[in-house]
Design an enzyme around this catalytic site. Sequence first.
Site, PDB file in Angstrom:
ATOM      1  CG  LEU A 150      -1.959  -1.077   1.374  1.00  0.00           C
ATOM      2  CD1 LEU A 150      -2.684  -0.953   2.718  1.00  0.00           C
ATOM      3  CD2 LEU A 150      -2.960  -1.050   0.234  1.00  0.00           C
ATOM      4  CG  ASP A 151       0.566   4.285  -3.030  1.00  0.00           C
ATOM      5  OD1 ASP A 151       1.373   3.435  -3.447  1.00  0.00           O
ATOM      6  OD2 ASP A 151      -0.223   4.903  -3.765  1.00  0.00           O
ATOM      7  CD  GLN A 152       5.343   7.819   3.659  1.00  0.00           C
ATOM      8  OE1 GLN A 152       6.055   7.893   2.651  1.00  0.00           O
ATOM      9  NE2 GLN A 152       5.608   8.491   4.752  1.00  0.00           N
ATOM     10  CD  GLU A 153       1.003  10.151   3.419  1.00  0.00           C
ATOM     11  OE1 GLU A 153       0.063  10.213   4.241  1.00  0.00           O
ATOM     12  OE2 GLU A 153       2.197  10.311   3.756  1.00  0.00           O
ATOM     13  CB  THR A 154      -2.974   3.913   0.698  1.00  0.00           C
ATOM     14  OG1 THR A 154      -2.845   4.719  -0.478  1.00  0.00           O
ATOM     15  CG2 THR A 154      -4.253   3.094   0.607  1.00  0.00           C
TER      16      THR A 154
END
Length: 319
Positions: free
Chosen positions: A138-142
Amino acid sequence: MTQYYSPITYTVQEEDDGMLLKTILQKRMGVSRKLLSRLKMTEQGIHLNGSRVYISVKVKQGDIVDIRMEQETSEDILPQPMDLPILFEDEHLLVLNKPAGSVVHPTHGHYTDTLANGVVYYWAAQGWKYRFRAVHRLDQETSGVLCIAKNPYIHQHISEQMIAGVVDKRYLALVHGIPLPASGDIDLPIDRDPVDTHRRIVTPSGYPSLTRYRVRETYDSLASLVELKLETGRTHQIRVHMSHLGHALIGDKMYSQTLQHAEYADSVMDIDAHIQRQALHAERLTLFHPILNRSMTFEAPLPSDMSHLREWLQNQNLA
């Protein structure tokens, strides 16, 4: 002394009678060629009815086949105490509700404060030996559901499910505007942006990428809550596809440029100010547990920042 995980077993069925043990391992238990080579080199790797045998022997109905993998640790990951929002755990899988802003695995220049650091510390504190193997990313901000395998057999099986497209990954996103139609497929190829390699773009020469979407809620003409299902797993896929349609995720600084000339552009900056990251959450993950032999669904509730943004949008809708 070498320590092993609990054995993974298979009982030979009537239709398997007379098969080679190698065939049972590969076709019935789904052991990959790489793992099979590793098991053959392991002292306690492969057993038939409790005894070590060559994989060229034939099996008969009722025989018990088991594989035993050596315990491992992630020696290159520094243990670090942190709160871990655990959704599910057994001796094979760990499923977390990843917080927004957290990095999954250490990278160059970012060796601490990742989920891997916290997981390795947590396992060591329990006296367990596992190697950190995130099945997906998952992306860092997700935020949302993240699945971690505890041994190479589980990692292999779930990775194969991911590749085959049988793992159901559902996301929730708050996006600018209202996508029309209210549900559909976004079947557009994605590749790196040649100008900025950190970004991804829709391009005819890109990799096949398919996102299915359904609008759950609308807030006047300002924004929508959209459910998305990934059929492929390209980097930034949801963000790129929604931005390309002119409905970038709220708070997405990288992909919101397409909204500059949209009819609702005046409201974009005001809405984006209500969240500090892209409003994307991995709400649900369904996979087949190869040891429990059943489908399992893991869910993570909408995090507080997206819940507050949703409430604010609902209030704007009523104004």
